[in-house]
Design a protein around this motif. Structure first.
Motif, PDB file in Angstrom:
ATOM      1  N   LEU A 112      76.673 144.933 -92.121  1.00 35.58           N
ATOM      2  CA  LEU A 112      77.256 146.079 -92.835  1.00 35.58           C
ATOM      3  C   LEU A 112      78.770 145.860 -92.893  1.00 35.58           C
ATOM      4  CD1 LEU A 112      77.297 148.946 -94.054  1.00 35.58           C
ATOM      5  CD2 LEU A 112      77.162 149.843 -91.712  1.00 35.58           C
ATOM      6  N   ALA A 113      79.275 145.451 -94.072  1.00 39.06           N
ATOM      7  CA  ALA A 113      80.690 145.099 -94.219  1.00 39.06           C
ATOM      8  C   ALA A 113      81.448 146.268 -94.833  1.00 39.06           C
ATOM      9  CB  ALA A 113      80.836 143.847 -95.081  1.00 39.06           C
ATOM     10  N   SER A 114      81.822 147.237 -94.015  1.00 39.84           N
ATOM     11  CA  SER A 114      82.538 148.419 -94.509  1.00 39.84           C
ATOM     12  C   SER A 114      83.959 148.050 -94.920  1.00 39.84           C
ATOM     13  CB  SER A 114      82.580 149.503 -93.433  1.00 39.84           C
ATOM     14  OG  SER A 114      81.283 149.980 -93.150  1.00 39.84           O
ATOM     15  N   PHE A 115      84.387 148.573 -96.067  1.00 37.11           N
ATOM     16  CA  PHE A 115      85.756 148.355 -96.525  1.00 37.11           C
ATOM     17  C   PHE A 115      86.735 149.154 -95.682  1.00 37.11           C
ATOM     18  CE2 PHE A 115      89.245 149.313 -99.649  1.00 37.11           C
ATOM     19  CZ  PHE A 115      89.742 148.021 -99.719  1.00 37.11           C
ATOM     20  N   GLN A 116      86.329 150.356 -95.281  1.00 34.80           N
ATOM     21  CA  GLN A 116      87.131 151.166 -94.380  1.00 34.80           C
ATOM     22  C   GLN A 116      86.247 152.241 -93.752  1.00 34.80           C
ATOM     23  OE1 GLN A 116      89.308 154.550 -95.530  1.00 34.80           O
ATOM     24  NE2 GLN A 116      89.245 154.108 -97.728  1.00 34.80           N
ATOM     25  N   GLN A 117      86.785 152.932 -92.769  1.00 33.25           N
ATOM     26  CA  GLN A 117      86.088 154.054 -92.135  1.00 33.25           C
ATOM     27  C   GLN A 117      87.041 155.239 -92.010  1.00 33.25           C
ATOM     28  OE1 GLN A 117      82.355 153.826 -90.398  1.00 33.25           O
ATOM     29  NE2 GLN A 117      82.801 153.227 -92.510  1.00 33.25           N
ATOM     30  N   GLY A 118      87.944 155.372 -92.993  1.00 29.99           N
ATOM     31  CA  GLY A 118      89.004 156.362 -92.903  1.00 29.99           C
ATOM     32  C   GLY A 118      88.713 157.691 -93.550  1.00 29.99           C
ATOM     33  N   ASN A 119      87.516 157.846 -94.145  1.00 32.66           N
ATOM     34  CA  ASN A 119      87.160 159.146 -94.708  1.00 32.66           C
ATOM     35  C   ASN A 119      85.649 159.356 -94.571  1.00 32.66           C
ATOM     36  OD1 ASN A 119      86.186 157.430 -96.661  1.00 32.66           O
ATOM     37  ND2 ASN A 119      87.185 158.435 -98.384  1.00 32.66           N
ATOM     38  N   ASP A 120      85.212 160.577 -94.874  1.00 32.35           N
ATOM     39  CA  ASP A 120      83.807 160.924 -94.644  1.00 32.35           C
ATOM     40  C   ASP A 120      82.853 160.100 -95.492  1.00 32.35           C
ATOM     41  OD1 ASP A 120      83.888 162.965 -92.629  1.00 32.35           O
ATOM     42  OD2 ASP A 120      84.803 164.299 -94.088  1.00 32.35           O
ATOM     43  N   ASP A 140      76.635 155.565 -91.738  1.00 34.46           N
ATOM     44  CA  ASP A 140      75.650 156.305 -90.942  1.00 34.46           C
ATOM     45  C   ASP A 140      74.272 156.267 -91.596  1.00 34.46           C
ATOM     46  OD1 ASP A 140      77.529 156.931 -89.037  1.00 34.46           O
ATOM     47  OD2 ASP A 140      77.832 159.004 -89.709  1.00 34.46           O
ATOM     48  N   GLY A 141      74.249 156.371 -92.934  1.00 33.28           N
ATOM     49  CA  GLY A 141      72.974 156.314 -93.637  1.00 33.28           C
ATOM     50  C   GLY A 141      72.300 154.961 -93.499  1.00 33.28           C
ATOM     51  N   VAL A 142      73.109 153.893 -93.589  1.00 34.29           N
ATOM     52  CA  VAL A 142      72.575 152.534 -93.392  1.00 34.29           C
ATOM     53  C   VAL A 142      71.971 152.405 -92.004  1.00 34.29           C
ATOM     54  CG1 VAL A 142      73.219 150.101 -93.137  1.00 34.29           C
ATOM     55  CG2 VAL A 142      74.128 151.442 -95.057  1.00 34.29           C
ATOM     56  N   LYS A 143      72.722 152.846 -91.003  1.00 37.56           N
ATOM     57  CA  LYS A 143      72.266 152.669 -89.613  1.00 37.56           C
ATOM     58  C   LYS A 143      71.046 153.526 -89.300  1.00 37.56           C
ATOM     59  CE  LYS A 143      76.662 153.062 -88.311  1.00 37.56           C
ATOM     60  NZ  LYS A 143      77.922 153.114 -87.521  1.00 37.56           N
ATOM     61  N   ALA A 144      70.998 154.738 -89.862  1.00 38.71           N
ATOM     62  CA  ALA A 144      69.861 155.619 -89.604  1.00 38.71           C
ATOM     63  C   ALA A 144      68.577 155.046 -90.204  1.00 38.71           C
ATOM     64  CB  ALA A 144      70.133 157.012 -90.179  1.00 38.71           C
ATOM     65  N   LYS A 145      68.660 154.574 -91.452  1.00 44.65           N
ATOM     66  CA  LYS A 145      67.474 154.013 -92.095  1.00 44.65           C
ATOM     67  C   LYS A 145      67.050 152.710 -91.429  1.00 44.65           C
ATOM     68  CE  LYS A 145      64.234 154.145 -95.140  1.00 44.65           C
ATOM     69  NZ  LYS A 145      63.253 155.253 -95.168  1.00 44.65           N
ATOM     70  N   ALA A 146      68.023 151.888 -91.050  1.00 40.03           N
ATOM     71  CA  ALA A 146      67.692 150.635 -90.360  1.00 40.03           C
ATOM     72  C   ALA A 146      67.020 150.915 -89.025  1.00 40.03           C
ATOM     73  CB  ALA A 146      68.960 149.810 -90.153  1.00 40.03           C
ATOM     74  N   ALA A 147      67.499 151.912 -88.290  1.00 40.88           N
ATOM     75  CA  ALA A 147      66.885 152.263 -87.013  1.00 40.88           C
ATOM     76  C   ALA A 147      65.450 152.726 -87.210  1.00 40.88           C
ATOM     77  CB  ALA A 147      67.709 153.354 -86.322  1.00 40.88           C
ATOM     78  N   GLU A 148      65.233 153.467 -88.281  1.00 36.79           N
ATOM     79  CA  GLU A 148      63.873 153.932 -88.591  1.00 36.79           C
ATOM     80  C   GLU A 148      62.922 152.762 -88.798  1.00 36.79           C
ATOM     81  OE1 GLU A 148      61.961 155.990 -92.523  1.00 36.79           O
ATOM     82  OE2 GLU A 148      63.770 156.935 -91.716  1.00 36.79           O
ATOM     83  N   LEU A 149      63.458 151.667 -89.371  1.00 30.03           N
ATOM     84  CA  LEU A 149      62.644 150.486 -89.642  1.00 30.03           C
ATOM     85  C   LEU A 149      62.605 149.512 -88.464  1.00 30.03           C
ATOM     86  CD1 LEU A 149      63.852 149.801 -93.298  1.00 30.03           C
ATOM     87  CD2 LEU A 149      61.667 150.808 -92.596  1.00 30.03           C
ATOM     88  N   GLY A 150      63.377 149.809 -87.426  1.00 26.11           N
ATOM     89  CA  GLY A 150      63.443 148.903 -86.284  1.00 26.11           C
ATOM     90  C   GLY A 150      64.333 147.707 -86.505  1.00 26.11           C
ATOM     91  N   PRO A 209      76.735 160.431 -99.657  1.00 26.52           N
ATOM     92  CA  PRO A 209      76.838 159.085 -99.089  1.00 26.52           C
ATOM     93  C   PRO A 209      75.747 158.738 -98.083  1.00 26.52           C
ATOM     94  CG  PRO A 209      78.613 160.513 -98.302  1.00 26.52           C
ATOM     95  CD  PRO A 209      77.934 161.240 -99.399  1.00 26.52           C
ATOM     96  N   LEU A 210      75.237 159.727 -97.331  1.00 30.71           N
ATOM     97  CA  LEU A 210      74.124 159.415 -96.434  1.00 30.71           C
ATOM     98  C   LEU A 210      72.934 158.876 -97.226  1.00 30.71           C
ATOM     99  CD1 LEU A 210      74.192 162.444 -93.955  1.00 30.71           C
ATOM    100  CD2 LEU A 210      74.472 160.035 -93.329  1.00 30.71           C
ATOM    101  N   ASP A 211      72.646 159.538 -98.347  1.00 28.93           N
ATOM    102  CA  ASP A 211      71.550 159.080 -99.207  1.00 28.93           C
ATOM    103  C   ASP A 211      71.825 157.684 -99.749  1.00 28.93           C
ATOM    104  OD1 ASP A 211      70.393 161.542 -98.829  1.00 28.93           O
ATOM    105  OD2 ASP A 211      70.957 162.340-100.781  1.00 28.93           O
ATOM    106  N   MET A 212      73.088 157.427-100.091  1.00 29.06           N
ATOM    107  CA  MET A 212      73.433 156.128-100.663  1.00 29.06           C
ATOM    108  C   MET A 212      73.256 155.009 -99.637  1.00 29.06           C
ATOM    109  SD  MET A 212      76.768 157.559-102.718  1.00 29.06           S
ATOM    110  CE  MET A 212      77.142 156.264-103.879  1.00 29.06           C
ATOM    111  N   GLY A 213      73.624 155.276 -98.389  1.00 29.63           N
ATOM    112  CA  GLY A 213      73.412 154.289 -97.345  1.00 29.63           C
ATOM    113  C   GLY A 213      71.935 154.013 -97.106  1.00 29.63           C
ATOM    114  N   GLU A 214      71.135 155.086 -97.102  1.00 29.10           N
ATOM    115  CA  GLU A 214      69.696 154.913 -96.927  1.00 29.10           C
ATOM    116  C   GLU A 214      69.083 154.136 -98.092  1.00 29.10           C
ATOM    117  OE1 GLU A 214      68.020 158.766 -96.288  1.00 29.10           O
ATOM    118  OE2 GLU A 214      68.971 159.021 -94.316  1.00 29.10           O
TER     119      GLU A 214
END
Length: 316
Positions: free
Chosen positions: A15-23, A30-40, A251-256
């Motif tokens: 996950l190559a984030s450009f920045q983490q300076g805004n929501d 967070d959406g990427v990590k949540a969906k990935a965790a769901e898949l193991g 954005p949560l949906d977009m990450g998922e």
């Protein structure tokens, strides 16, 4: 982790984030990590802190590590295209968010065409169809396609409607609130008849609102923007806030979605769309200014939808 160890299908995702300076950036991740965790799956995240060079270095690291897939949320697309092509040639699928790459599996956006048109139509209705005067805050020549679309569509609609553009102001990336506040103050002094400050992303709207309030021009100047960051919604909730309309990306949906499309790619799906539109909310206190059939949320309702686990009014 236990699920990942037991599964033969467990993947490692870069996950190559450009920045983490805004929501927006935080929630996509967070959406990427949540969906990935769901898949193991395991996620390795990097934060480039708005540096294209750092983002490229992170991606080169993922390539050398041999990750199974990559998600890239945000960044300067032309600079990233060669490395994304290398991933494709190596058989490593990439999904992007708010970027366009011909070599990515898919590129996820809100519908920037429709959402920007809605902002412009809202402005026209707010002015009772009398052509207004506006100043445009953005990131000129950034190569960020989603911002380019918002810029060009807004300017086109305002041109068609006979509005006068005073000029573009550069928001910067690293300190957009303060840059935009200073730029807006200068613009208001030079153009006291301005009706609208249009911003192509969220953080500049906060700086513009500060400048408008300091000039005591809340009754004559309003702001439209994309991105319902908490700080944007908190400002919008103020009774005298000049922020009138906001496109609230999800954005949560977009990450998922980014992880879902990687899963489809791993499964051999050949029918993945090159551009995938994510849903969005229109946030305003005046939904009557929107075309019929457009659903809108108040700032308070948007907070509940976008930040359900965050206490109302709490900022990061």
């Amino acid at each position: 982790a236990a699920v990942a160890e037991e599964s033969d299908d467990a993947k490692v995702i870069g996950l190559a984030s450009f920045q983490q300076g805004n929501d927006w950036n935080i929630q996509v991740a967070d959406g990427v990590k949540a969906k990935a965790a769901e898949l193991g799956w395991e996620v390795i995240q990097t934060n480039a802190e708005t540096s294209s060079d750092a983002q490229l270095t992170a991606l080169e690291g993922f390539l050398s590590q041999g990750v199974d897939g990559v998600v890239i949320p945000g960044g300067m697309a032309p600079a990233l295209e060669p490395i994304i092509k290398e991933f494709k040639e190596a058989g490593i699928p990439v999904t992007t968010v708010d970027l366009t790459s011909l070599n990515a599996v898919t590129n996820i956006f809100p519908d920037n065409y429709m959402s920007t048109e809605l902002l412009a139509v809202y402005a026209v209705n707010k002015m009772n169809a009398v052509p207004g005067i506006y100043t445009h805050l953005s990131i000129p020549d950034s190569g960020w396609k989603t911002v380019d679309i918002r810029d060009k569509v807004a300017d086109l609609v305002f041109e068609i409607e006979g509005w006068e553009l005073t000029g573009w102001l550069d928001t910067g990336l690293a300190d957009a609130v303060n840059h935009s506040m200073t730029a807006t103050r200068s613009a208001l002094l030079a153009n006291p008849d301005v009706n609208l400050i249009y911003t192509s992303w969220g953080m500049p709207a906060v700086g513009a609102a500060k400048a408008i309030r300091d000039a005591e021009m809340q009754d004559s100047v309003f702001i439209l923007c994309t991105d319902a960051d908490r700080i944007v919604l908190a400002e919008m909730m103020e009774e005298d806030s000049p922020i009138a309309g906001v496109i609230g990306q999800r954005p949560l949906d977009m990450g998922e979605m980014a992880v879902d499309f990687l899963a489809k790619s791993f499964a051999g799906d050949q029918d993945i769309p090159k551009i995938a539109f994510a849903p969005f909310y229109f946030v305003t206190k005046h939904p009557e200014l929107l075309p019929p059939g457009v659903a809108a949320l108040s700032p308070e309702e948007a907070w509940g939808k976008l930040y359900p686990d965050v206490e109302f009014g709490e900022l990061n």
